[in-house]
Scaffold this motif. Structure first.
Motif, short mmCIF file in Angstrom:
data_model
loop_
_atom_site.label_atom_id
_atom_site.label_comp_id
_atom_site.label_asym_id
_atom_site.label_seq_id
_atom_site.Cartn_x
_atom_site.Cartn_y
_atom_site.Cartn_z
N THR A 146 0.84 -1.19 0.00
CA THR A 146 0.00 0.00 0.00
C THR A 146 0.88 1.24 0.00
N VAL A 147 0.37 2.29 -0.62
CA VAL A 147 1.07 3.58 -0.67
C VAL A 147 0.20 4.60 0.04
N ILE A 148 0.82 5.41 0.90
CA ILE A 148 0.13 6.50 1.58
C ILE A 148 0.74 7.81 1.07
N LEU A 149 -0.10 8.70 0.59
CA LEU A 149 0.36 10.03 0.19
C LEU A 149 -0.35 11.06 1.06
N ALA A 150 0.32 12.15 1.37
CA ALA A 150 -0.30 13.22 2.15
C ALA A 150 0.01 14.55 1.50
N THR A 151 -0.98 15.44 1.52
CA THR A 151 -0.79 16.76 0.93
C THR A 151 -1.76 17.76 1.54
N ASN A 152 -1.33 19.02 1.60
CA ASN A 152 -2.26 20.09 1.94
C ASN A 152 -2.65 20.89 0.71
N PHE A 153 -2.19 20.43 -0.48
CA PHE A 153 -2.56 21.06 -1.75
C PHE A 153 -2.95 19.99 -2.76
N PRO A 154 -4.08 19.28 -2.56
CA PRO A 154 -4.44 18.18 -3.47
C PRO A 154 -4.62 18.61 -4.92
N ASP A 155 -5.04 19.88 -5.14
CA ASP A 155 -5.26 20.34 -6.51
C ASP A 155 -3.97 20.52 -7.30
N ARG A 156 -2.83 20.47 -6.61
CA ARG A 156 -1.55 20.63 -7.29
C ARG A 156 -0.90 19.30 -7.66
N LEU A 157 -1.57 18.18 -7.38
CA LEU A 157 -0.95 16.89 -7.64
C LEU A 157 -0.76 16.63 -9.13
N ASP A 158 -1.83 16.78 -9.90
CA ASP A 158 -1.72 16.66 -11.36
C ASP A 158 -2.97 17.27 -11.98
N GLY A 159 -2.77 17.89 -13.13
CA GLY A 159 -3.85 18.63 -13.78
C GLY A 159 -5.03 17.77 -14.19
N SER A 160 -4.78 16.52 -14.59
CA SER A 160 -5.85 15.66 -15.10
C SER A 160 -6.68 15.03 -13.99
N GLY A 161 -6.13 14.98 -12.79
CA GLY A 161 -6.83 14.31 -11.70
C GLY A 161 -6.67 12.80 -11.72
N ALA A 162 -5.82 12.29 -12.62
CA ALA A 162 -5.65 10.84 -12.76
C ALA A 162 -5.06 10.20 -11.51
N LEU A 163 -4.12 10.89 -10.88
CA LEU A 163 -3.50 10.33 -9.68
C LEU A 163 -4.53 10.22 -8.55
N GLN A 164 -5.30 11.29 -8.35
CA GLN A 164 -6.31 11.27 -7.29
C GLN A 164 -7.33 10.16 -7.51
N SER A 165 -7.69 9.92 -8.78
CA SER A 165 -8.70 8.91 -9.07
C SER A 165 -8.20 7.50 -8.76
N ARG A 166 -6.89 7.31 -8.72
CA ARG A 166 -6.32 6.00 -8.43
C ARG A 166 -6.17 5.75 -6.93
N MET A 167 -6.09 6.82 -6.14
CA MET A 167 -5.89 6.69 -4.69
C MET A 167 -7.24 6.73 -3.97
N ASP A 168 -7.22 6.41 -2.68
CA ASP A 168 -8.41 6.49 -1.85
C ASP A 168 -8.33 7.78 -1.05
N ARG A 169 -8.95 8.82 -1.60
CA ARG A 169 -8.82 10.15 -0.99
C ARG A 169 -9.60 10.22 0.32
#
Length: 201
Positions: A146-169
């Motif tokens: 499992t991978v855990i990512l943390a951020t206080n700026f989720p909108d800066r992860l990637d323009g397409s939103g593809a990364l967010q769609s793969r993770m469990d936000r």
């Protein structure tokens, strides 16, 4: 007693993560959480608690303070450790904090790291060998890793939103005044203020 019992508040997030730990224990698929909150909102506390609970179940825990550690000018050993996470056959959990920095002054290695995570969590790649480059290939099993990512700026992860769609936000809740008071008490006691009362606070 779990690591989560030491954390004040965030009951909704803790319940989701505890369910994932149960799934991991029973050989099922675990969450790969993307923890989102303002600075000081509890992301690192929850990530460490989740990872340490998985560690108790036999997972190797690897932790990086930010993607900046993978810059080509930094130590090569850290990049090798990241690739070890993807290629070793054992159960493992990876936590990368401040992940929004992946888009800040990207380098070849940072792009490769993002590609590894994107490919690993692409459902079309389930059970397939993922070729990252001539030296790196791996099969990613969400029952093992499992991978855990943390951020206080989720909108800066990637323009397409593809990364967010793969993770469990998981968007963390704001602390209530009562929870903040309990956190303050713990912090003050850890600094030697043992005789606290309401007047002092």
């Amino acid at each position: 007693m779990t690591e989560f019992d030491k954390i004040i508040g965030q009951e909704r997030a803790k319940n989701r993560l505890l369910s994932s730990i149960k799934s991991f224990k029973e050989g099922g698929v675990t969450l790969s959480p993307l923890l989102c909150a303002e600075k000081g909102g509890g992301k690192t506390l929850l990530a460490d608690a989740y990872a340490n609970e998985l560690k108790k179940l036999g997972a190797v825990y690897m932790r990086f303070s930010s993607p900046e550690e993978f810059r080509e000018s930094k130590e090569e050993d850290q990049w090798k450790e990241l690739m070890e996470f993807f290629t070793l056959p054992d159960k493992a959990v990876l936590f990368i904090d401040e992940f929004h920095l992946i888009s800040y002054k990207p380098t070849r290695q940072m792009d490769k790291m993002k590609a590894a995570i994107m490919k690993a969590f692409d459902k079309n790649n389930e059970g397939k060998t993922i070729v990252l480059d001539s030296q790196t290939r791996f099969t990613f099993n969400r029952k093992q890793k499992t991978v855990i990512l943390a951020t206080n700026f989720p909108d800066r992860l990637d323009g397409s939103g593809a990364l967010q769609s793969r993770m469990d936000r998981i968007d963390l809740d704001n602390y209530t005044n009562g929870e903040l008071l309990e956190i303050l008490k713990l912090m003050l006691r850890s600094e030697g203020f043992h005789h606290l009362n309401d007047g002092t606070l």
